[in-house]
Design a protein around this motif. Structure first.
Motif, short mmCIF file in Angstrom:
data_model
loop_
_atom_site.label_atom_id
_atom_site.label_comp_id
_atom_site.label_asym_id
_atom_site.label_seq_id
_atom_site.Cartn_x
_atom_site.Cartn_y
_atom_site.Cartn_z
N THR A 43 0.85 -1.18 0.00
CA THR A 43 0.00 0.00 0.00
C THR A 43 0.89 1.24 0.00
N LEU A 44 0.28 2.40 -0.21
CA LEU A 44 1.04 3.64 -0.15
C LEU A 44 1.71 3.78 1.21
N TYR A 45 1.00 3.36 2.25
CA TYR A 45 1.54 3.49 3.61
C TYR A 45 2.74 2.58 3.83
N SER A 46 2.65 1.35 3.36
CA SER A 46 3.77 0.43 3.57
C SER A 46 4.99 0.85 2.76
N ILE A 47 4.77 1.39 1.55
CA ILE A 47 5.89 1.87 0.75
C ILE A 47 6.53 3.08 1.41
N ALA A 48 5.71 4.01 1.89
CA ALA A 48 6.25 5.18 2.59
C ALA A 48 7.02 4.74 3.83
N ASN A 180 2.92 -8.99 5.70
CA ASN A 180 4.32 -9.34 5.94
C ASN A 180 5.21 -8.96 4.75
N GLY A 181 4.85 -7.87 4.07
CA GLY A 181 5.60 -7.45 2.90
C GLY A 181 6.91 -6.74 3.21
N LEU A 182 7.16 -6.40 4.47
CA LEU A 182 8.42 -5.79 4.88
C LEU A 182 9.16 -6.80 5.74
N PRO A 183 10.02 -7.63 5.15
CA PRO A 183 10.59 -8.79 5.82
C PRO A 183 11.23 -8.51 7.17
N SER A 184 11.89 -7.38 7.32
CA SER A 184 12.58 -7.12 8.59
C SER A 184 11.60 -6.94 9.73
N TYR A 185 10.35 -6.54 9.44
CA TYR A 185 9.35 -6.35 10.48
C TYR A 185 8.54 -7.62 10.75
N GLY A 186 8.63 -8.61 9.87
CA GLY A 186 7.79 -9.79 10.02
C GLY A 186 6.33 -9.44 9.79
N LEU A 188 3.33 -7.46 10.31
CA LEU A 188 3.31 -6.05 10.71
C LEU A 188 1.93 -5.44 10.59
N VAL A 189 1.58 -4.61 11.56
CA VAL A 189 0.38 -3.79 11.51
C VAL A 189 0.79 -2.33 11.59
N ILE A 190 0.23 -1.49 10.71
CA ILE A 190 0.42 -0.05 10.78
C ILE A 190 -0.95 0.60 10.97
N ILE A 191 -1.04 1.48 11.95
CA ILE A 191 -2.30 2.17 12.25
C ILE A 191 -2.12 3.66 12.04
N LYS A 192 -3.07 4.26 11.32
CA LYS A 192 -3.12 5.71 11.15
C LYS A 192 -4.04 6.28 12.22
N HIS A 193 -3.52 7.21 13.01
CA HIS A 193 -4.30 7.77 14.12
C HIS A 193 -4.94 9.10 13.75
N ASN A 194 -4.29 9.87 12.93
CA ASN A 194 -4.84 11.10 12.36
C ASN A 194 -3.95 11.50 11.20
N GLY A 195 -4.01 12.75 10.77
CA GLY A 195 -3.23 13.17 9.63
C GLY A 195 -1.74 13.23 9.86
N ARG A 196 -1.30 13.10 11.11
CA ARG A 196 0.13 13.23 11.41
C ARG A 196 0.73 11.97 12.02
N TYR A 197 -0.05 11.22 12.77
CA TYR A 197 0.51 10.13 13.57
C TYR A 197 0.19 8.76 12.99
#
Length: 258
Positions: A43-48, A180-186, A188-197
């Motif tokens: 996703t855009l987030y995982s690439i970023a 699990n597309g970022l091997p070093s993280y195994g 992985l979950v990424i959460i967006k909390h608002n426009g900055r965090y």
């Protein structure tokens, strides 16, 4: 001393090498040159996240708007458009013309060797949002001993625990990556909390949420594991990013006895 013919040929060889680096694969944290191709599950987030970029910047450079839909095979620009160029969504094939190389094309730079551009100074105090969104309230993502403190190299903290113990959302938000597309993280979950965090939870045994899920602070999102490159014991890798930049998560979290 460099002889005449070699002196003439060397600049041409350097120019050729730089042109060949215009569409390079990922080479490490902070890589900025050329383009990358979207892989299945990204996703855009995982690439970023992979390239230490703010997803807002990456979206602007590629003319993307929410919900930032990407397709496998699509090429993503990893640096700002040149003077006079308009950000546009790229076709799902390799760029037909080489991208003008940067001075560091093909070089894996350490994180923040060149700080990303910012339109204005940002308040980096814990929980601050510059008035743009609601204040973020944090909790510890799991229980356990702090194994690895924050550093600019590690960019997060490691928390020891038991295999299968709950990992919870440190703050309310929306899941923007689960995989699990970022091997070093195994796992992985990424959460967006608002426009900055954003926050990330790595090395999990099992993921319990999907992209798009809205989660509450303290909700179980994964089970602790030992997935990822070089991980030999159950642990959680936890990271907070503000405007794309990793920050020390400890000041954001409440004090605890252990």
């Amino acid at each position: 001393m460099m002889r005449g013919p070699l002196r003439c040929i060397l600049p041409m060889l350097v120019a050729f090498a730089l042109a060949a680096c215009s569409a390079l694969p990922y080479q490490g944290s902070g890589f900025r040159a050329g383009h990358v191709q979207v892989r299945k599950g990204e996703t855009l987030y995982s690439i970023a996240w992979r390239y230490d970029l703010d997803y807002h910047q990456l979206a602007r450079w590629n003319g993307l708007t929410p919900p930032y839909t990407l397709t496998p095979g699509q090429w993503i620009r990893m640096n700002p458009p040149g003077p006079g160029q308009t950000p546009t969504r790229m076709a799902d094939h390799r760029p037909s013309r080489p991208v003008a190389p940067t001075a560091t094309a093909g070089v894996a730079r350490p994180y923040h060797a060149s700080p990303p551009p910012q339109a204005r100074p940002l308040d980096r105090s814990p929980g601050s949002d510059n008035g743009s969104t609601a204040r973020v309230q944090w909790v510890w993502p799991t229980r356990g001993r702090l194994l690895q403190p924050y550093s600019k190299t590690d960019q997060g903290v490691e928390i020891a625990g038991k295999l299968g113990q709950p990992v919870v959302a440190a703050a309310s938000g929306q899941v923007v990556y689960s995989g699990n597309g970022l091997p070093s993280y195994g796992n992985l979950v990424i959460i967006k909390h608002n426009g900055r965090y954003l926050s990330a939870y790595g090395h999990n045994q099992k993921l319990l949420v999907r992209e798009g899920d809205v989660v509450k602070r303290g909700q179980t999102i994964a089970l602790m594991g030992e997935s990822g490159t070089g991980v030999t014991r159950p642990m959680l890798f936890f990271e907070i990013r503000v405007d794309g930049d990793p920050v020390n998560p400890i000041p954001y979290l409440p004090a605890r006895a252990n």
